[in-house]
Design an enzyme around this catalytic site. Structure first.
Site, PDB file in Angstrom:
ATOM      1  N   LYS A 129       0.941  -1.213  -0.081  1.00 52.12           N
ATOM      2  CA  LYS A 129      -0.121   0.156  -0.026  1.00 52.12           C
ATOM      3  C   LYS A 129       0.999   1.039   0.163  1.00 52.12           C
ATOM      4  O   LYS A 129       1.438   1.699   1.223  1.00 52.12           O
ATOM      5  CB  LYS A 129      -0.990   0.041   1.157  1.00 52.12           C
ATOM      6  CG  LYS A 129      -2.155   0.844   1.099  1.00 52.12           C
ATOM      7  CD  LYS A 129      -2.219   2.230   0.770  1.00 52.12           C
ATOM      8  CE  LYS A 129      -2.000   2.956   1.701  1.00 52.12           C
ATOM      9  NZ  LYS A 129      -1.740   4.555   1.493  1.00 52.12           N
TER      10      LYS A 129
ATOM     11  N   GLY B  78       6.544   5.414   8.487  1.00 49.89           N
ATOM     12  CA  GLY B  78       5.654   6.591   8.413  1.00 49.89           C
ATOM     13  C   GLY B  78       5.730   7.250   9.885  1.00 49.89           C
ATOM     14  O   GLY B  78       6.782   7.306  10.642  1.00 49.89           O
ATOM     15  N   SER B  79       4.847   7.992  10.177  1.00 51.53           N
ATOM     16  CA  SER B  79       4.618   8.840  11.331  1.00 51.53           C
ATOM     17  C   SER B  79       4.438   7.812  12.369  1.00 51.53           C
ATOM     18  O   SER B  79       3.933   6.864  12.552  1.00 51.53           O
ATOM     19  CB  SER B  79       3.522   9.807  11.354  1.00 51.53           C
ATOM     20  OG  SER B  79       2.056   9.253  11.000  1.00 51.53           O
TER      21      SER B  79
ATOM     22  N   GLY C  48       1.849   4.710  12.858  1.00 50.02           N
ATOM     23  CA  GLY C  48       2.562   3.627  13.388  1.00 50.02           C
ATOM     24  C   GLY C  48       1.972   2.882  14.635  1.00 50.02           C
ATOM     25  O   GLY C  48       1.564   1.705  14.682  1.00 50.02           O
TER      26      GLY C  48
ATOM     27  N   GLU D  72       9.005   1.738  11.356  1.00 48.23           N
ATOM     28  CA  GLU D  72      10.132   2.541  11.279  1.00 48.23           C
ATOM     29  C   GLU D  72       9.596   4.020  11.118  1.00 48.23           C
ATOM     30  O   GLU D  72       8.857   4.296  10.240  1.00 48.23           O
ATOM     31  CB  GLU D  72      11.015   2.306  10.037  1.00 48.23           C
ATOM     32  CG  GLU D  72      12.412   2.914   9.956  1.00 48.23           C
ATOM     33  CD  GLU D  72      12.265   4.271   9.561  1.00 48.23           C
ATOM     34  OE1 GLU D  72      12.225   5.486  10.053  1.00 48.23           O
ATOM     35  OE2 GLU D  72      12.386   4.508   8.264  1.00 48.23           O
TER      36      GLU D  72
HETATM   37  P1  NAI Z   1       1.451   8.562   7.634  1.00 50.63           P
HETATM   38  O1  NAI Z   1       2.223   8.175   8.683  1.00 50.63           O
HETATM   39  O2  NAI Z   1       0.124   8.925   7.736  1.00 50.63           O
HETATM   40  O3  NAI Z   1       1.616   8.063   6.326  1.00 50.63           O
HETATM   41  C1  NAI Z   1       2.572   6.739   5.994  1.00 50.63           C
HETATM   42  C2  NAI Z   1       1.871   5.876   5.266  1.00 50.63           C
HETATM   43  O4  NAI Z   1       0.700   4.963   6.250  1.00 50.63           O
HETATM   44  C3  NAI Z   1       1.114   6.022   3.960  1.00 50.63           C
HETATM   45  O5  NAI Z   1       1.071   5.190   3.096  1.00 50.63           O
HETATM   46  C4  NAI Z   1      -0.280   6.274   4.379  1.00 50.63           C
HETATM   47  O6  NAI Z   1      -1.329   6.008   3.470  1.00 50.63           O
HETATM   48  C5  NAI Z   1      -0.658   5.228   5.509  1.00 50.63           C
HETATM   49  N1  NAI Z   1      -1.647   5.416   6.345  1.00 50.63           N
HETATM   50  C6  NAI Z   1      -2.015   6.717   6.919  1.00 50.63           C
HETATM   51  N2  NAI Z   1      -3.223   6.399   7.897  1.00 50.63           N
HETATM   52  C7  NAI Z   1      -3.029   4.997   8.078  1.00 50.63           C
HETATM   53  C8  NAI Z   1      -4.172   4.215   8.710  1.00 50.63           C
HETATM   54  N3  NAI Z   1      -4.953   4.717   9.632  1.00 50.63           N
HETATM   55  N4  NAI Z   1      -3.702   2.841   8.716  1.00 50.63           N
HETATM   56  C9  NAI Z   1      -2.851   2.261   8.025  1.00 50.63           C
HETATM   57  N5  NAI Z   1      -1.941   3.128   7.172  1.00 50.63           N
HETATM   58  C10 NAI Z   1      -2.109   4.521   7.231  1.00 50.63           C
HETATM   59  O7  NAI Z   1       2.185   9.954   7.495  1.00 50.63           O
HETATM   60  P2  NAI Z   1       1.835  11.381   6.527  1.00 50.63           P
HETATM   61  O8  NAI Z   1       0.580  11.840   7.321  1.00 50.63           O
HETATM   62  O9  NAI Z   1       1.955  11.075   5.162  1.00 50.63           O
HETATM   63  O10 NAI Z   1       2.967  12.570   7.179  1.00 50.63           O
HETATM   64  C11 NAI Z   1       2.774  13.120   8.383  1.00 50.63           C
HETATM   65  C12 NAI Z   1       4.149  13.069   9.202  1.00 50.63           C
HETATM   66  O11 NAI Z   1       4.701  11.780   9.260  1.00 50.63           O
HETATM   67  C13 NAI Z   1       5.439  13.904   8.359  1.00 50.63           C
HETATM   68  O12 NAI Z   1       5.326  15.012   8.700  1.00 50.63           O
HETATM   69  C14 NAI Z   1       6.666  13.312   9.027  1.00 50.63           C
HETATM   70  O13 NAI Z   1       6.865  13.890  10.358  1.00 50.63           O
HETATM   71  C15 NAI Z   1       6.057  11.846   9.358  1.00 50.63           C
HETATM   72  N6  NAI Z   1       6.430  10.632   8.178  1.00 50.63           N
HETATM   73  C16 NAI Z   1       7.702   9.893   8.518  1.00 50.63           C
HETATM   74  C17 NAI Z   1       8.042   9.118   7.597  1.00 50.63           C
HETATM   75  C18 NAI Z   1       9.477   8.457   7.955  1.00 50.63           C
HETATM   76  O14 NAI Z   1      10.144   8.093   6.783  1.00 50.63           O
HETATM   77  N7  NAI Z   1       9.635   7.919   9.006  1.00 50.63           N
HETATM   78  C19 NAI Z   1       7.624   9.145   6.251  1.00 50.63           C
HETATM   79  C20 NAI Z   1       6.436  10.038   6.240  1.00 50.63           C
HETATM   80  C21 NAI Z   1       5.882  10.616   6.966  1.00 50.63           C
END
Ligand code: NAI
Ligand code: MG
Length: 479
Positions: A173, A226-227, A231, A248
């Site tokens: 995904k 991701g965040s 997570g 991670e």
């Molecule tokens: P996010 O953690 O929400 O998104 C990452 C992934 O999780 C995407 O594929 C998203 O579609 C999926 N996702 C979102 N909600 C979900 C849920 N309820 N259940 C399962 N999967 C879900 O991060 P977002 O909103 O794109 O970015 C927000 C903040 O997250 C950023 O400002 C940054 O601080 C952090 N982040 C950290 C990353 C890393 O490499 N550690 C990568 C991306 C974001």
């Protein structure tokens, strides 16, 4: 305008309910494609296809045959390097050089895991007389992979590469902001002979497709990057089904500069680890800690580099492109607003080029000095081109500052004192420590992951293969 579909059992399929998500180019704000808006039913189809692959052609391959296929896919990725570079630049705003480096890294992951597939072996264990005991590594089964938008190709490579090498079948995904190169990768994988169902991709929103995947009762492992907040939701959902999770979750990684460090070598790393990929890097070095006697010197040298940074469209290939979306730009600007309101001092900033499109998601790189260690900007992940710099007076204080956030992903140490290097490396709360270098995640070969709120489990390197396997112990009585 191209409409992309889901990839399930080597077929391209619209979402069951036929809806779409608009894809925007962050350099211009323009809509450039549409994605399938996958939901629960689509994830179900993908998990079923993966399950079938395990008992079909894919599941019958030897480890050597799996490795050969991965190696071929890696070569296929390199054949498509120009196309993938261009798509990534348009989809996520990466300057061309940085997009190209991600393609090379994806190919390298496939080369590395392709060559590793038939080298994972278990042990024999001394036991009671009359017994022989073996351990063997088996794939988990169906693995789920939730990928973020900051390094789609690299994170796909490290997580899918290791999972397929071990013989799992995967459901991916991707982030809704960054699906295009991952879908293009599926086309390449199929062309290079990946059997149906080994890789399935469902695009969609996190709260829909992502949640459906993490709650699914027929997956056997989930890898999430991701965040921290998302997570936690993924781990909670998976826990209901006792599904193991690798997380991670980013960080607030420090580079610690002692007065005896080689500053000519250090300064380019200090800056680049903060502004690479417009600061949208889990292992970005967003905190710079400097021994007081060289503090002003380091600020002056970093400021000079900051003032030379130019921000503009991905196609212009400057040092910094746009951030991924208007939403991410707003998050970063909120942090900068807090910095202004609290009177933090800007040491230097980069420049957005005058002809950058008005609807692009541009943020000027910003170096903030003398930031109090407990301030939000020194504690929270900003995920943009913003670094904070602060002084310290002793090794003890440097260590307390380096470890003084909820995160623990990477730590950089700059000193020529060998004892200090190892004392700091041993005491740093981090999954990776760099001494007199800083790898922002390091190479493909280096195990990577966090402690504390940065998550748990390791991806990359040979170690990742054990994470995508479960160990079976076989005890044989033969008298
Ligand atoms: P996010 O953690 O929400 O998104 C990452 C992934 O999780 C995407 O594929 C998203 O579609 C999926 N996702 C979102 N909600 C979900 C849920 N309820 N259940 C399962 N999967 C879900 O991060 P977002 O909103 O794109 O970015 C927000 C903040 O997250 C950023 O400002 C940054 O601080 C952090 N982040 C950290 C990353 C890393 O490499 N550690 C990568 C991306 C974001
Ligand atoms: Mg996009």
């Amino acid at each position: 305008m191209k409409t992309y579909r889901n990839f399930i059992a080597n077929e391209w399929r619209d979402a069951v309910d036929g809806e779409h998500i608009a894809v925007r180019n962050p350099s211009t704000g323009e809509e450039l494609a549409r994605l399938a808006r996958g939901r629960r039913e689509d994830v179900d189809l993908a998990v079923r296809a993966a399950r079938q692959a395990l008992s079909g052609e894919w599941g019958r391959l030897t480890a050597t045959e799996r490795g050969r296929i991965l190696t071929r896919i890696g070569a296929g990725v390199l054949k498509n390097i120009d196309l993938l570079t261009e798509i990534e630049a348009r989809d996520v705003g990466k300057p061309l050089t940085q997009a190209r480096a991600d393609v090379v890294a994806l190919a390298r992951y496939l080369e590395f895991y392709g060559a590793s597939a038939d080298k994972v072996h278990g042990d024999t264990i001394p036991y009671q007389n009359g017994f022989t005991v073996l351990t063997i590594y088996e794939p988990h089964g169906v693995t789920g992979h939730i990928i973020p938008w900051n390094y789609p190709m690299q994170i796909l490579g490290r997580s899918l590469g290791a999972a397929l090498a071990m013989g799992n079948a995967a459901v991916v995904k991707p982030a809704e902001e960054a699906c295009l190169t991952i879908l293009e990768f599926a086309r390449i994988a199929q062309e290079e002979g990946l059997p149906a169902g080994a890789l399935n991709i469902v695009t969609g929103f996190g709260a829909e497709a992502g949640a459906a995947l993490s709650e699914h009762t027929d997956i056997n492992h989930i890898s999430f990057t991701g965040s921290a907040r998302t997570g936690e939701m993924v781990q909670t959902a998976a826990a209901k089904n006792a599904v193991p999770v690798t997380l991670e979750l980013g960080g607030k990684s420090a580079q610690v500069v002692f007065a005896d460090a080689d500053l000519d070598r250090a300064v380019p790393f200090l800056v680049n680890a903060g502004i690479q990929n417009a600061g949208q890097t889990c292992s970005a070095s967003s905190r710079i800690l400097v021994e007081r006697s060289v503090y002003e010197d380091v600020i002056a040298r970093m400021s000079e580099k900051y003032r030379a940074l130019k921000v503009g469209p991905a196609e212009s290939d400057l040092s910094v492109g746009p951030v991924v979306s208007q939403r991410q730009k707003a998050i970063i600007e909120d942090f900068l607003g807090v910095a202004r309101k609290d009177g933090l001092t800007v040491a230097a900033q980069g420049t957005i080029v005058p002809d950058a499109p008005a609807d692009g998601a541009y943020v000027a790189p910003t170096l903030l000095r003398d930031v109090p260690p407990d301030h939000r900007l020194a504690q929270e992940e900003i995920f943009g081109p913003v670094q904070v710099i602060m002084p310290f007076d002793s090794e003890e204080e440097a260590l307390a500052l380096a470890n003084g956030t909820p995160y623990g992903l990477v730590c950089g140490i700059w000193t020529n004192d060998g004892g200090r290097q190892l004392r700091m490396a041993r005491a740093a709360q981090a999954g990776q420590v760099f001494i007199n270098n800083y790898g922002a995640g390091g190479g493909v070969e280096l195990p990577f992951g966090g402690v504390k709120k940065s998550g748990h489990g390791r991806e990359k390197g040979f170690e990742a293969l054990y994470g995508f396997a479960s160990m079976k112990t076989i005890s044989i009585f033969h008298g």
